[in-house]
Design a protein around this motif. Structure first.
Motif, PDB file in Angstrom:
ATOM      1  N   THR A 105      76.006  43.015  32.426  1.00 43.93           N
ATOM      2  CA  THR A 105      76.261  42.568  33.819  1.00 43.93           C
ATOM      3  C   THR A 105      75.017  41.842  34.658  1.00 43.93           C
ATOM      4  O   THR A 105      75.163  40.710  35.200  1.00 43.93           O
ATOM      5  N   LEU A 106      73.842  42.365  34.434  1.00 43.54           N
ATOM      6  CA  LEU A 106      72.838  42.048  34.937  1.00 43.54           C
ATOM      7  C   LEU A 106      72.331  40.681  34.365  1.00 43.54           C
ATOM      8  O   LEU A 106      71.887  39.754  35.559  1.00 43.54           O
ATOM      9  N   LEU A 107      72.540  40.522  33.414  1.00 44.95           N
ATOM     10  CA  LEU A 107      72.194  39.172  32.586  1.00 44.95           C
ATOM     11  C   LEU A 107      72.947  38.183  32.959  1.00 44.95           C
ATOM     12  O   LEU A 107      72.576  37.004  33.317  1.00 44.95           O
ATOM     13  N   ALA A 114      74.622  37.942  35.815  1.00 42.83           N
ATOM     14  CA  ALA A 114      74.557  37.873  37.419  1.00 42.83           C
ATOM     15  C   ALA A 114      73.292  36.757  37.555  1.00 42.83           C
ATOM     16  O   ALA A 114      73.341  36.117  38.884  1.00 42.83           O
TER      17      ALA A 114
END
Lengths: 360, 331
Positions: free
Chosen positions: A255-257, A259
């Motif tokens: 998810t962080l990647l 975003a």
């Protein structure tokens, strides 16, 4: 193998939540940091990554003994520092320093830059007045400022220059460990790049170890040797940088990647992000803490908290489905720069490199 | 193409101890209905002052010295104050970087949204306004909007507060939304959600957006047209794809090179050294030349005009296209 510079074991910080003024009762606990373990070698950079409220800054302050842990141990150069006090603690503080996020709030507006940089030397009784002044000049040069800047006040500097002053202050007492608490997230992208490059140069010259706190994995890619991803007070994945970016095994890391905004208009709107905010650390969801936002969650995720376990050497993740997650989508839709853009960026890089070489 | 807003030769000056300095120095830009214009540049390049000039909210001791701001056939700069109040918030709305400081901490978010609606609609009943405010909160995807209506800003996360700001800005269904660094203070995950939300709302309402940011990554997600600003001037103007596929100005290249990229293998970032010059200490010639790796003697003397390099792609650089200039140098 020699002892790591820093070893953190089952570190926890719980804040009681009180109701009532006179007869205050504890009605709950905010588990800001809830059992975090990691280690950091000499000369290494470990990044702690996560959204606001995940406990990454609290972890940093616990490591520095700026706040007291509820449980767990922190060992620095092999010595447990969680119970240290008095003279030994003061001596320890010389060895570990911090660079703060907000370069506007972390410098005293009434002190000149010279006084700001000299203060840690006075506190730790290093050198006489002459030696301290010489050291201040040396520090200014180290971070790319000039000695005449010592007479100026913080308001006369831009955000990037102030962050350089913050870094110089941290380095004044020759620490072994520098905690960087989101040192670039308040800065413009172009200035971020300057500060990231400076931090890397200083590490190479002085052999520093960094605990680098960030919410942006793209910046981390350029700084860290290893990355630990935190969610709601726990580490959910930790791996060497290349392994983490090539093969993220926790849905939250993905998810962080996903975003990260990419400078590529051709893939606009291509990503599907799980919605929602991070749940409150006072009332974390049962089972896996990420299951409320996880696109891969199944029944087991709602009831059982997955332990952090090794799936490859050095690569640990806390996900029930780490092995069966579909292949990572890191390479999905990556659009190479157009020939014209690539050519001009290469020209730019070549010139930049030539200028840096002649200046150095 | 019909432009909703067109700025022509705008110049905003400040009176200082060093005489009058221009924060915005002859900027011409336009944005069409339903489209997004991205304005990019570092802090101090004048991009926020440009948007405040459009709203006629330039703080003292600044004033707009020249230019026109045509909105829907009228020059905003010549409107009487009452006419401008009617435009502000109603036809042109604005959201800011700090969702914490732009909300009043002692009023509920419901009070603040209905206050904005009341200012432009004195006839509606309280119950009607409340229903509309709750609908506005729902439209920006705030879960349980009925409950959130009665909450205070401190009870919300940064992302939620920015959603409230957007709900408030869109309450009167403006034709143009000016978003000044709307996601800069937010986590990357929340930033992606907010940008996604803005895109969806734009499709639903057909509003135009002026997006001000220092991050070309954000521009890539949103903009149809892009203007790169440096030291009070536009140095490059192109479509949202051309600015990435065919960047012409060395400053644009510097901004592109500064972005940490996941795909990249080498560790060192291509930073632009130095900082934006102060408006009272502008260099002669091209204002970017002291930081430019391609600068020549001519760049120190001549101020480059914004010229068309074909297909509406404008750049203010004497040396563009750079590959030709570099090749000529080698001979």
């Amino acid at each position: 193998m020699s002892t790591p510079l820093l070893e953190v074991e089952n570190l926890a910080k719980h804040y009681p939540v009180k109701r009532g003024l006179v007869m205050a009762k504890t009605v709950g606990m905010v588990r800001a940091v809830d059992g975090v373990s990691f280690s950091l070698d000499r000369g290494e950079t470990l990044a702690l990554v996560g959204e606001s409220g995940c406990g990454k800054s609290t972890t940093a302050r616990l490591v520095l003994r700026l706040i007291e842990p509820s449980a767990g141990t922190v060992r620095f150069e092999g010595t447990d520092i969680t119970a240290m006090s008095g003279q030994p603690l003061r001596r320890l503080r010389r060895r570990m320093q911090i660079v703060f996020q907000d370069p506007f709030a972390s410098l005293n507006p009434r002190m000149t830059v010279g006084d700001i940089l000299e203060e840690p030397l006075i506190v730790h009784e290093i050198g006489d007045r002459m030696a301290r002044r010489a050291r201040v000049n040396q520090l200014l040069g180290l971070v790319g400022l000039a000695s005449y800047h010592a007479q100026r006040y913080p308001h006369e500097f831009s955000g990037g220059q102030r962050q350089r002053i913050g870094i110089a202050r941290a380095l004044a007492v020759e620490p072994a460990l520098v905690v960087c608490d989101e040192p670039v997230s308040a800065l413009d992208v172009s200035i971020q790049a300057q500060v990231v490059n400076l931090l890397k140069d200083l590490q190479a010259r002085l052999g520093l170890s960094y605990l680098f706190i960030a919410h942006d994995l793209a910046v981390v890619k350029h700084m860290a040797d290893r990355v630990a991803v935190m969610y709601l007070g726990k580490i959910v994945e930790v791996a060497p940088k290349d392994a983490l970016f090539a093969n993220p095994r926790h849905p939250y890391t993905r998810t962080l990647l996903l975003a990260i905004p990419r400078p590529d208009p051709h893939r606009r709107g291509a990503k599907q992000l799980p919605g929602g905010d991070m749940p409150s650390p006072m009332n974390p969801p049962p089972g896996c803490r990420f299951h409320t936002r996880c696109p891969f969650a199944t029944d087991i995720c709602k009831s059982e908290d997955p332990p952090l376990r090794a799936i490859e050497s050095g690569h640990m993740t806390a996900c029930h489905h780490a092995e069966t997650l579909p292949a990572a989508v890191a390479a999905e839709g990556v659009h190479a720069a157009s020939p014209a853009a690539a050519l001009r960026l290469a020209l730019y890089a070549e010139r930049r490199g030539r200028i840096t070489a002649t200046a150095g | 193409m019909s432009d909703l807003l067109s700025i022509e030769g705008l110049r905003t000056v400040f009176r200082t101890g060093n005489g009058e300095v221009a924060a915005v120095d002859g900027v011409s830009l336009s944005v069409a209905k339903g489209k997004t214009l991205g304005i990019v540049g570092e802090s101090g390049c004048g991009k926020s002052m440009l948007s405040l000039s459009v709203m006629r909210l330039v703080p003292q001791p600044g004033r707009i010295a020249a230019g026109r701001v045509m909105f829907d056939g009228r020059d905003l700069l010549t409107l009487p104050p009452a006419g401008m109040r009617d435009i502000r918030g109603n036809r042109i709305a604005m959201i800011f970087q700090e969702p914490m400081t732009s909300l009043n901490p002692v009023f509920t978010v419901g009070d603040q949204i209905t206050e904005a609606m009341r200012a432009h609609d004195r006839a509606a009943s309280n119950a009607e306004l409340k229903a509309r405010a709750i609908a506005a909160l729902g439209r920006v995807r705030i879960p349980a909007p009925e409950r959130r209506f009665d909450e205070y800003p401190h009870q919300m996360s940064g992302g939620m507060r920015q959603r409230v700001m957007i709900a408030m800005a869109l309450a009167c269904e403006p034709d143009l939304l000016i978003a000044d660094e709307p996601t800069t203070a937010l986590d990357v995950t929340v930033q992606a959600q907010i940008l996604d939300l803005l895109r969806d709302l734009q499709q639903q309402t057909g509003m135009a957006i002026i997006l001000i940011t220092h991050d070309l990554g954000v521009v890539a997600e949103m903009a149809d047209e892009v203007a790169v600003m440096y030291a009070g001037r536009v140095v490059e103007r192109a479509s949202g794809t051309a600015i990435f596929d065919d960047p012409q100005h060395p400053y644009t290249l510097g901004l592109l090179g500064s972005i940490p990229k996941l795909e990249e293998t080498h560790d060192r970032l291509l930073a632009i050294e130095g900082a934006v010059p102060a408006p009272f200490a502008l260099p002669q010639g091209c204002r970017f030349h002291p930081r430019c790796v391609f600068a020549t003697a001519a760049c120190e003397r001549e101020s480059p005009p914004l010229r068309d390099l074909g297909r509406g792609h404008l750049a203010a650089c004497l040396r563009a296209p750079l590959e030709a200039a570099v090749a000529a140098e080698a001979h």
